[in-house]
Design a protein around this motif. Sequence first.
Motif, PDB file in Angstrom:
ATOM      1  N   UNK A  65      14.224   3.355  13.600  1.00  0.00           N
ATOM      2  CA  UNK A  65      13.513   2.353  14.380  1.00  0.00           C
ATOM      3  C   UNK A  65      12.704   1.468  13.442  1.00  0.00           C
ATOM      4  N   UNK A  66      12.531   0.206  13.821  1.00  0.00           N
ATOM      5  CA  UNK A  66      11.734  -0.720  13.031  1.00  0.00           C
ATOM      6  C   UNK A  66      10.291  -0.613  13.467  1.00  0.00           C
ATOM      7  N   UNK A  67       9.398  -0.314  12.540  1.00  0.00           N
ATOM      8  CA  UNK A  67       7.983  -0.200  12.870  1.00  0.00           C
ATOM      9  C   UNK A  67       7.161  -0.454  11.629  1.00  0.00           C
ATOM     10  N   UNK A  68       5.841  -0.361  11.769  1.00  0.00           N
ATOM     11  CA  UNK A  68       4.959  -0.769  10.684  1.00  0.00           C
ATOM     12  C   UNK A  68       4.479   0.406   9.865  1.00  0.00           C
ATOM     13  N   UNK A  69       3.884   0.092   8.738  1.00  0.00           N
ATOM     14  CA  UNK A  69       3.193   1.074   7.924  1.00  0.00           C
ATOM     15  C   UNK A  69       1.704   0.873   8.117  1.00  0.00           C
ATOM     16  N   UNK A  70       0.933   1.954   8.332  1.00  0.00           N
ATOM     17  CA  UNK A  70      -0.508   1.779   8.465  1.00  0.00           C
ATOM     18  C   UNK A  70      -1.116   1.290   7.163  1.00  0.00           C
ATOM     19  N   UNK A  71      -2.182   0.511   7.257  1.00  0.00           N
ATOM     20  CA  UNK A  71      -2.808   0.027   6.039  1.00  0.00           C
ATOM     21  C   UNK A  71      -3.516   1.178   5.344  1.00  0.00           C
ATOM     22  N   UNK A  72      -3.543   1.123   4.030  1.00  0.00           N
ATOM     23  CA  UNK A  72      -4.220   2.153   3.255  1.00  0.00           C
ATOM     24  C   UNK A  72      -5.081   1.468   2.210  1.00  0.00           C
ATOM     25  N   UNK A  73      -6.085   0.759   2.690  1.00  0.00           N
ATOM     26  CA  UNK A  73      -6.914  -0.023   1.783  1.00  0.00           C
ATOM     27  C   UNK A  73      -7.988   0.814   1.115  1.00  0.00           C
ATOM     28  N   UNK A  74      -8.192   2.034   1.587  1.00  0.00           N
ATOM     29  CA  UNK A  74      -9.217   2.871   0.978  1.00  0.00           C
ATOM     30  C   UNK A  74      -8.680   4.264   0.737  1.00  0.00           C
ATOM     31  N   UNK A  75      -9.168   4.898  -0.306  1.00  0.00           N
ATOM     32  CA  UNK A  75      -8.710   6.219  -0.681  1.00  0.00           C
ATOM     33  C   UNK A  75      -9.821   7.230  -0.487  1.00  0.00           C
ATOM     34  N   UNK A  76      -9.453   8.453  -0.115  1.00  0.00           N
ATOM     35  CA  UNK A  76     -10.453   9.502   0.040  1.00  0.00           C
ATOM     36  C   UNK A  76     -11.039   9.883  -1.306  1.00  0.00           C
ATOM     37  N   UNK A  77     -10.218   9.836  -2.335  1.00  0.00           N
ATOM     38  CA  UNK A  77     -10.651  10.247  -3.664  1.00  0.00           C
ATOM     39  C   UNK A  77     -10.556   9.056  -4.617  1.00  0.00           C
ATOM     40  N   UNK A  78     -11.666   8.679  -5.217  1.00  0.00           N
ATOM     41  CA  UNK A  78     -11.637   7.608  -6.195  1.00  0.00           C
ATOM     42  C   UNK A  78     -11.815   6.238  -5.576  1.00  0.00           C
ATOM     43  N   UNK A  79     -11.468   5.185  -6.331  1.00  0.00           N
ATOM     44  CA  UNK A  79     -11.681   3.805  -5.889  1.00  0.00           C
ATOM     45  C   UNK A  79     -10.706   3.410  -4.794  1.00  0.00           C
ATOM     46  N   UNK A  80     -10.955   2.268  -4.128  1.00  0.00           N
ATOM     47  CA  UNK A  80     -10.045   1.808  -3.073  1.00  0.00           C
ATOM     48  C   UNK A  80      -8.665   1.495  -3.630  1.00  0.00           C
ATOM     49  N   UNK A  81      -7.655   1.589  -2.753  1.00  0.00           N
ATOM     50  CA  UNK A  81      -6.320   1.193  -3.156  1.00  0.00           C
ATOM     51  C   UNK A  81      -6.298  -0.310  -3.421  1.00  0.00           C
ATOM     52  N   UNK A  82      -5.643  -0.760  -4.483  1.00  0.00           N
ATOM     53  CA  UNK A  82      -5.563  -2.202  -4.728  1.00  0.00           C
ATOM     54  C   UNK A  82      -4.653  -2.872  -3.712  1.00  0.00           C
ATOM     55  N   UNK A  83      -4.883  -4.158  -3.470  1.00  0.00           N
ATOM     56  CA  UNK A  83      -4.057  -4.900  -2.527  1.00  0.00           C
ATOM     57  C   UNK A  83      -3.071  -5.771  -3.289  1.00  0.00           C
ATOM     58  N   UNK A  84      -1.969  -6.137  -2.628  1.00  0.00           N
ATOM     59  CA  UNK A  84      -0.994  -7.028  -3.250  1.00  0.00           C
ATOM     60  C   UNK A  84      -1.483  -8.468  -3.119  1.00  0.00           C
ATOM     61  N   UNK A  85      -1.417  -9.197  -4.196  1.00  0.00           N
ATOM     62  CA  UNK A  85      -1.839 -10.592  -4.176  1.00  0.00           C
ATOM     63  C   UNK A  85      -0.843 -11.438  -3.387  1.00  0.00           C
ATOM     64  N   UNK A  86      -1.289 -12.610  -2.960  1.00  0.00           N
ATOM     65  CA  UNK A  86      -0.420 -13.521  -2.226  1.00  0.00           C
ATOM     66  C   UNK A  86       0.737 -13.989  -3.110  1.00  0.00           C
ATOM     67  N   UNK A  87       1.872 -14.254  -2.464  1.00  0.00           N
ATOM     68  CA  UNK A  87       3.051 -14.824  -3.129  1.00  0.00           C
ATOM     69  C   UNK A  87       3.571 -13.948  -4.272  1.00  0.00           C
ATOM     70  N   UNK A  88       3.341 -12.659  -4.195  1.00  0.00           N
ATOM     71  CA  UNK A  88       3.820 -11.771  -5.246  1.00  0.00           C
ATOM     72  C   UNK A  88       5.321 -11.531  -5.079  1.00  0.00           C
TER      73      UNK A  88
END
Length: 375
Positions: A268-291
């Motif tokens: 089935x086609x569906x989304x992935x939940x966002x993971x902008x923050x991590x339980x351990x360590x710094x936040x997950x980095x985000x992908x820049x625009x037009x990458x």
Amino acid sequence: MWGEGRESQQYIKQQEDITDSTSSNMKLLVVIALLGLSAAAAWPSYMSDEPDGVPTHQKQHDVNYAFYKIFEPLRDNRLADKATSFNPVGDISMYKDGGVAVRHLMDELTHGRLLEKKHWAVATNKRHLEEAIMLFEVFMQCKDWNCVASNGAYFRERVNEEEFIYAAYHAIKHSPLTQHVVLPAMYEVKPHHFTKTQVIEEAYEAKEMRLRNIIFQNNFTGTPNDIEHRVAYYREDVGVGTHHLMIHLENPFWWKDTYGYHIDRKERTSSMPITSSSTFGPPFPIRNDDIHLHDVDKIGRIHEIVHMEDRIHDAIAHGYVEDEQGNKINIENDHGIDILGDIIQSSMYSPNRKYYGNLTTLAYTLLDHQTDPQE
């Protein structure tokens, strides 16, 4: 005579009122009873126990506390006692496979080959997935709830938290011992996987200040100027993300019929939940625009995904897929969509995993590493 007549009439009227009142009360009781029976029929899990005779409410209690503050020690005294006193290999008669699965897991644990606690883990990592499946198989081999609860408490305090959640959620979803147990919402167990870092930080600040009834704005991470913002709902909505997880929970791509039954799988086609923050360590980095997507060292290359897509497109166009022996399997029938689903996500049911590959998992993994493809 008139007095006696009036008294008689009053007496009769009183009796009629009593009768009417009693009748009304009886009708009310009947209605309540019918509503109760209707509720029992609508929600049988509240009225029945599991196959092993353990009350459903006891299992629900254990499950709730097992996932409560998962990154902290157990808060339930009974489960905490099991975590310290239980020996998983002390009585192998409690397992359907004679203890094969639990001995394998204990060997990995005692020799320090499992991922440690307080480390980031993900199912797209082959080794992380293998470790989670080891624990899942232990749960599935348990004959009764005491075995499940004891192993759950023991390994909760010793294995990686993310792997424990993955294994336990799948086991509870598919085990015949937990037919009526309700899984806690994943966004409550791991809120950092569904919200932005800013919201998590604001929540911690509110907790430190002992503030209550606070509403946090969890807006989408993009901006209207970003073309991807048009599909932000499908990528970041908590409900859609939870739906995506439930689909994979019900249809794990690594499922084998030896676990108990056959799963009718459809991709089935569906989304992935966002993971902008991590339980351990710094936040997950985000992908820049037009990458632009890049190859990832030791993970995979973009042309591999292109080849997989081409082979799947060819199969759809020709109306058949080929198994490992080169035999043609018709997909222009009622079961064709199941076969395509097995191929796209490369489940154990895929007729030719080497040729059609593992499109979904490889694509997810490459996307995960796009912020730094060289790592």
